[in-house]
Enzyme design. Sequence first.
Site, PDB file in Angstrom:
ATOM      1  N   HIS A   1       0.610  -1.092   0.069  1.00  0.00           N
ATOM      2  CA  HIS A   1      -0.337  -0.136   0.102  1.00  0.00           C
ATOM      3  C   HIS A   1       0.575   1.410   0.241  1.00  0.00           C
ATOM      4  O   HIS A   1       2.063   1.087  -0.015  1.00  0.00           O
ATOM      5  CB  HIS A   1      -0.773   0.351   1.289  1.00  0.00           C
ATOM      6  CG  HIS A   1      -0.540  -0.015   2.776  1.00  0.00           C
ATOM      7  ND1 HIS A   1       0.596  -0.898   3.269  1.00  0.00           N
ATOM      8  CD2 HIS A   1      -0.559   0.955   3.570  1.00  0.00           C
ATOM      9  CE1 HIS A   1       1.087  -0.655   3.774  1.00  0.00           C
ATOM     10  NE2 HIS A   1      -0.526   0.742   5.034  1.00  0.00           N
TER      11      HIS A   1
ATOM     12  N   HIS B   1       0.852   3.932   2.497  1.00  0.00           N
ATOM     13  CA  HIS B   1       1.799   4.931   3.323  1.00  0.00           C
ATOM     14  C   HIS B   1       2.590   4.671   2.932  1.00  0.00           C
ATOM     15  O   HIS B   1       4.108   4.450   2.324  1.00  0.00           O
ATOM     16  CB  HIS B   1       0.865   4.047   4.537  1.00  0.00           C
ATOM     17  CG  HIS B   1      -0.604   4.645   4.825  1.00  0.00           C
ATOM     18  ND1 HIS B   1      -1.076   3.052   6.032  1.00  0.00           N
ATOM     19  CD2 HIS B   1      -0.874   5.518   4.946  1.00  0.00           C
ATOM     20  CE1 HIS B   1      -1.449   4.249   5.925  1.00  0.00           C
ATOM     21  NE2 HIS B   1      -1.874   5.327   5.742  1.00  0.00           N
TER      22      HIS B   1
ATOM     23  N   ASP C   1       5.507   4.858   5.535  1.00  0.00           N
ATOM     24  CA  ASP C   1       6.538   3.959   6.401  1.00  0.00           C
ATOM     25  C   ASP C   1       6.297   3.043   5.338  1.00  0.00           C
ATOM     26  O   ASP C   1       7.098   1.828   5.892  1.00  0.00           O
ATOM     27  CB  ASP C   1       5.781   3.731   7.674  1.00  0.00           C
ATOM     28  CG  ASP C   1       4.345   3.250   7.796  1.00  0.00           C
ATOM     29  OD1 ASP C   1       3.249   3.467   7.054  1.00  0.00           O
ATOM     30  OD2 ASP C   1       3.910   2.229   8.355  1.00  0.00           O
ATOM     31  N   HIS C   2       5.491   2.927   4.122  1.00  0.00           N
ATOM     32  CA  HIS C   2       6.292   1.315   3.240  1.00  0.00           C
ATOM     33  C   HIS C   2       6.599   1.837   1.697  1.00  0.00           C
ATOM     34  O   HIS C   2       6.580   0.830   0.610  1.00  0.00           O
ATOM     35  CB  HIS C   2       4.583   0.401   3.114  1.00  0.00           C
ATOM     36  CG  HIS C   2       3.970   0.284   4.421  1.00  0.00           C
ATOM     37  ND1 HIS C   2       3.642  -1.083   4.816  1.00  0.00           N
ATOM     38  CD2 HIS C   2       3.641   0.486   5.537  1.00  0.00           C
ATOM     39  CE1 HIS C   2       3.158  -1.380   6.027  1.00  0.00           C
ATOM     40  NE2 HIS C   2       3.455  -0.572   6.308  1.00  0.00           N
TER      41      HIS C   2
ATOM     42  N   HIS D   1      -7.771  -0.944   5.728  1.00  0.00           N
ATOM     43  CA  HIS D   1      -6.598  -0.019   6.676  1.00  0.00           C
ATOM     44  C   HIS D   1      -7.187   1.024   6.537  1.00  0.00           C
ATOM     45  O   HIS D   1      -8.323   1.600   6.131  1.00  0.00           O
ATOM     46  CB  HIS D   1      -5.829  -0.223   5.690  1.00  0.00           C
ATOM     47  CG  HIS D   1      -4.814   0.012   6.497  1.00  0.00           C
ATOM     48  ND1 HIS D   1      -4.130   0.215   7.717  1.00  0.00           N
ATOM     49  CD2 HIS D   1      -3.266   0.828   5.686  1.00  0.00           C
ATOM     50  CE1 HIS D   1      -2.803   0.478   8.656  1.00  0.00           C
ATOM     51  NE2 HIS D   1      -2.302   1.748   7.057  1.00  0.00           N
TER      52      HIS D   1
HETATM   53 ZN    ZN Z   1       2.749   0.432   7.972  1.00  0.00          ZN
HETATM   54 ZN    ZN Z   2      -0.126   1.471   6.298  1.00  0.00          ZN
END
Ligand code: ZN
Ligand code: ZN
Length: 249
Positions: free
Chosen positions: A59, A61, A63-64, A140
């Site tokens: 996904h 976000h 942090d990814h 999510h």
């Molecule tokens: Zn995450």
């Molecule tokens: Zn996430």
Amino acid sequence: MRITVLGKSPAFQDAGGACSGYLVEGGGVRLLLDCGPGVFAKLRQVTSYVDVDAVLLSHLHADHVMDLVTFASALRYGPHEAAAPRLLAPPGARDVLASLCAGGSMRPDHIDGAFELSVYDPEDVVELGGLRARFRPVPHFIPCNAVELAEDAARLTFSADCGPNDALVEFAADTDLLLSEATLIEPEEGHLTPAQAGELAARAGARRLVLTHFSDEADAAWVRAEGERGFGAPVELAADGAVYEIGRA
Ligand SMILES: [Zn+2]
Ligand SMILES: [Zn+2]
């Protein structure tokens, strides 16, 4: 199939750590699953970035995905002549990845132009050499996909980020290794506690459970005990640099 944890941190890095990133080697392919902040440096500790055949994003976000910026810089400005790695990203990726580099800080096509970007549909089955990737939307805060990587009969299932749900129970049924997020201390929407991750894995019949995406500010002994309480069997806690082998040795 061999899985190396490059980063197990949640939305903010552990001390000396990295956010979401896992190197998966199998079927003649080196695949980077997620590319969060800090992951590129961790990747370079275990292999050359030019040996990565593909990057796959669960996904969008931060942090990814954030270290795609520095990975793209290495591909553009580093000394190696190499074919652009594939970048398999969920719908909406072109705009989000362009926006990371927009506003004059870098060219909007900084990432798009350094990788061979293709947007997957979560319904797709993607063949990457001898690895097969499947996806399953999970609940999510933004669209997010659990990811299965299979080499022959060996299956890795990655929860990505998700709250409690039945889709992942079905998707991860009898998987060899479930790599599950365990972000929360208290139950909330959008993520799992270690106990919820354990319960989900038990319902799926996962053979092995590795908990990840938890902070070094959580008590690791508590994370493990809660995970095992939910799973009803021993669990493993992801650590940067940890290696898991499934299927053929
Ligand atoms: Zn995450
Ligand atoms: Zn996430």
